[in-house]
Scaffold this motif. Structure first.
Motif, mmCIF file in Angstrom:
data_model
loop_
_atom_site.group_PDB
_atom_site.id
_atom_site.type_symbol
_atom_site.label_atom_id
_atom_site.label_comp_id
_atom_site.label_asym_id
_atom_site.label_seq_id
_atom_site.Cartn_x
_atom_site.Cartn_y
_atom_site.Cartn_z
ATOM 1 N N SER A 80 -37.519 -17.421 -23.399
ATOM 2 C CA SER A 80 -37.077 -18.033 -24.655
ATOM 3 C C SER A 80 -36.949 -19.544 -24.550
ATOM 4 N N LEU A 81 -36.847 -20.069 -23.318
ATOM 5 C CA LEU A 81 -36.576 -21.505 -23.159
ATOM 6 C C LEU A 81 -37.630 -22.264 -22.362
ATOM 7 N N CYS A 82 -38.385 -21.576 -21.508
ATOM 8 C CA CYS A 82 -39.259 -22.270 -20.551
ATOM 9 C C CYS A 82 -40.727 -21.891 -20.712
ATOM 10 N N SER A 83 -41.601 -22.807 -20.300
ATOM 11 C CA SER A 83 -43.039 -22.538 -20.313
ATOM 12 C C SER A 83 -43.645 -22.648 -18.912
ATOM 13 N N ARG A 84 -42.929 -23.272 -18.005
ATOM 14 C CA ARG A 84 -43.404 -23.457 -16.630
ATOM 15 C C ARG A 84 -42.361 -22.894 -15.671
ATOM 16 N N ALA A 85 -42.791 -22.415 -14.515
ATOM 17 C CA ALA A 85 -41.855 -21.867 -13.542
ATOM 18 C C ALA A 85 -42.191 -22.328 -12.130
ATOM 19 N N LEU A 86 -41.141 -22.493 -11.344
ATOM 20 C CA LEU A 86 -41.249 -22.770 -9.918
ATOM 21 C C LEU A 86 -40.597 -21.610 -9.182
ATOM 22 N N ARG A 87 -41.341 -20.969 -8.269
ATOM 23 C CA ARG A 87 -40.770 -19.875 -7.490
ATOM 24 C C ARG A 87 -40.426 -20.373 -6.092
ATOM 25 N N LEU A 88 -39.166 -20.116 -5.700
ATOM 26 C CA LEU A 88 -38.693 -20.471 -4.372
ATOM 27 C C LEU A 88 -38.503 -19.215 -3.535
ATOM 28 N N GLU A 89 -38.866 -19.297 -2.271
ATOM 29 C CA GLU A 89 -38.616 -18.222 -1.316
ATOM 30 C C GLU A 89 -38.156 -18.842 -0.011
ATOM 31 N N HIS A 90 -36.943 -18.483 0.407
ATOM 32 C CA HIS A 90 -36.375 -18.996 1.654
ATOM 33 C C HIS A 90 -36.474 -20.517 1.744
ATOM 34 N N GLY A 91 -36.204 -21.187 0.637
ATOM 35 C CA GLY A 91 -36.173 -22.637 0.634
ATOM 36 C C GLY A 91 -37.505 -23.325 0.478
ATOM 37 N N ARG A 92 -38.576 -22.561 0.338
ATOM 38 C CA ARG A 92 -39.911 -23.142 0.155
ATOM 39 C C ARG A 92 -40.411 -22.898 -1.264
ATOM 40 N N LEU A 93 -41.168 -23.843 -1.779
ATOM 41 C CA LEU A 93 -41.811 -23.680 -3.070
ATOM 42 C C LEU A 93 -43.129 -22.946 -2.846
ATOM 43 N N VAL A 94 -43.224 -21.730 -3.399
ATOM 44 C CA VAL A 94 -44.411 -20.910 -3.137
ATOM 45 C C VAL A 94 -45.282 -20.708 -4.373
ATOM 46 N N ALA A 95 -44.785 -21.053 -5.558
ATOM 47 C CA ALA A 95 -45.603 -20.921 -6.767
ATOM 48 C C ALA A 95 -45.125 -21.905 -7.814
ATOM 49 N N ASP A 96 -46.066 -22.486 -8.538
ATOM 50 C CA ASP A 96 -45.781 -23.464 -9.587
ATOM 51 C C ASP A 96 -46.863 -23.321 -10.643
ATOM 52 N N GLY A 97 -46.460 -22.891 -11.849
ATOM 53 C CA GLY A 97 -47.468 -22.701 -12.878
ATOM 54 C C GLY A 97 -46.874 -22.158 -14.159
ATOM 55 N N PRO A 98 -47.701 -21.660 -15.067
ATOM 56 C CA PRO A 98 -47.218 -21.070 -16.316
ATOM 57 C C PRO A 98 -46.204 -19.966 -16.038
ATOM 58 N N LEU A 99 -45.163 -19.908 -16.855
ATOM 59 C CA LEU A 99 -44.051 -18.994 -16.606
ATOM 60 C C LEU A 99 -44.503 -17.559 -16.381
ATOM 61 N N GLN A 100 -45.262 -16.995 -17.303
ATOM 62 C CA GLN A 100 -45.624 -15.583 -17.196
ATOM 63 C C GLN A 100 -46.458 -15.301 -15.954
ATOM 64 N N GLN A 101 -47.263 -16.274 -15.544
ATOM 65 C CA GLN A 101 -48.072 -16.084 -14.342
ATOM 66 C C GLN A 101 -47.198 -16.064 -13.094
ATOM 67 N N VAL A 102 -46.232 -16.976 -13.023
ATOM 68 C CA VAL A 102 -45.365 -17.043 -11.845
ATOM 69 C C VAL A 102 -44.421 -15.850 -11.778
ATOM 70 N N LEU A 103 -44.034 -15.307 -12.937
ATOM 71 C CA LEU A 103 -43.131 -14.158 -12.944
ATOM 72 C C LEU A 103 -43.804 -12.870 -12.502
ATOM 73 N N GLN A 104 -45.137 -12.847 -12.484
ATOM 74 C CA GLN A 104 -45.845 -11.647 -12.054
ATOM 75 C C GLN A 104 -45.558 -11.362 -10.582
ATOM 76 N N PRO A 105 -45.366 -10.075 -10.218
ATOM 77 C CA PRO A 105 -45.101 -9.727 -8.811
ATOM 78 C C PRO A 105 -46.191 -10.203 -7.864
ATOM 79 N N SER A 106 -47.394 -10.403 -8.381
ATOM 80 C CA SER A 106 -48.508 -10.802 -7.524
ATOM 81 C C SER A 106 -48.521 -12.294 -7.223
ATOM 82 N N ALA A 107 -47.589 -13.079 -7.877
ATOM 83 C CA ALA A 107 -47.558 -14.518 -7.633
ATOM 84 C C ALA A 107 -47.250 -14.786 -6.158
ATOM 85 N N HIS A 108 -48.023 -15.609 -5.493
ATOM 86 C CA HIS A 108 -47.874 -15.862 -4.067
ATOM 87 C C HIS A 108 -48.275 -17.305 -3.766
ATOM 88 N N PRO A 109 -48.181 -17.769 -2.516
ATOM 89 C CA PRO A 109 -48.473 -19.168 -2.215
ATOM 90 C C PRO A 109 -49.808 -19.666 -2.708
#
Length: 255
Positions: free
Chosen positions: A218-247
């Motif tokens: 409802s508020l965002c269009s872009r997402a940053l995924r963090l894992e153990h302190g590292r940035l592993v994904a940066d892109g469109p929200l729905q794409q990054v939220l997919q379980p398949s999103a990876h480095p």
């Protein structure tokens, strides 16, 4: 124009006496939290953030996603200037409004009214601006006579009301928001939804940490995924939220 730039930012927290518990720490860190490492003094430490590179431009609405302990709150605190990284460079342009810690800039021994003034100053308001807004803030908080009392006597919900009312009275250029601040009694939060929407709309940049996909959508269009302190994904929200999103997503979208 507001902007955020992080270049190879790393944050570490030393664990004094941690070596005696290193096995337990390693087991815990395998599921949540930052990575176990050592600093220049050979002290055991948690690497809360490591080599974070981010560019956020004016007008962007960015979600921070990841498991508990992935580094989302640490990153928000770096952007707010609360944590100074051990390595890297942070450049934030614009007035920052941190709305993720109800105790930030508050004094438990001071009254509600005094805390409106204290946190207003922390948020960059002048004394004149604070005095012009204090009645509106008090009315929205619905705390009445409690505003004359020390906030250490408040419940968590009352502190949230006051913090929310103060923070949403400013015109933010960089808004840092955690979904935890949205917790509260249903009647107040229903009233707060319109105020929050207008507050977000006024922000030059929004950075929101949340586990709620619906809130993020409802508020965002872009997402940053963090894992153990590292940035592993940066892109469109729905794409990054997919379980398949990876480095690989990070590499492809930042190339």
């Amino acid at each position: 124009m507001s902007s955020i730039r992080l270049d190879r930012v790393s944050v570490q927290f030393p664990l004094y006496g941690g070596s005696a518990r290193s096995l337990r720490n390693r087991i815990v860190s395998s599921a949540t939290g930052g990575r176990i490492g050592s600093d220049a003094r050979s002290r055991t430490c948690i690497e809360a953030l490591r080599d974070i590179d981010i560019r956020i431009a004016h007008g962007e609405r960015v979600a921070l996603v990841g498991h508990n302990g992935a580094g989302k709150t640490t990153l928000l605190r770096v952007l707010a200037g609360i944590y100074v990284p051990q390595a890297g460079r942070v450049a934030v342009s614009g007035k920052v409004a941190p709305l993720f810690d109800i105790g930030l800039g508050m004094d438990g021994e001071a009254s509600g009214y005094d805390n409106i003034r204290l946190r207003g100053l922390y948020l960059g308001l002048s004394r004149r601006e604070i005095e012009c807004r204090i009645d509106e803030i008090a009315a929205f908080s619905e705390l009445g006579g409690f505003l004359d009392m020390p906030i250490r006597t408040y419940s968590a919900g009352m502190q949230t009301r006051l913090s929310f009312a103060i923070c949403t009275s400013v015109d933010p250029e960089v808004l840092l928001l955690d979904e935890g601040i949205l917790a509260g009694d249903a009647a107040f939060m229903e009233k707060a939804q319109a105020r929050l929407a207008a507050f977000v709309a006024r922000a030059g940049i929004l950075v929101l940490a949340s586990h709620s996909d619906s809130l993020l959508a409802s508020l965002c269009s872009r997402a940053l995924r963090l894992e153990h302190g590292r940035l592993v994904a940066d892109g469109p929200l729905q794409q990054v939220l997919q379980p398949s999103a990876h480095p690989a997503v990070l590499g492809r979208l930042s190339a």
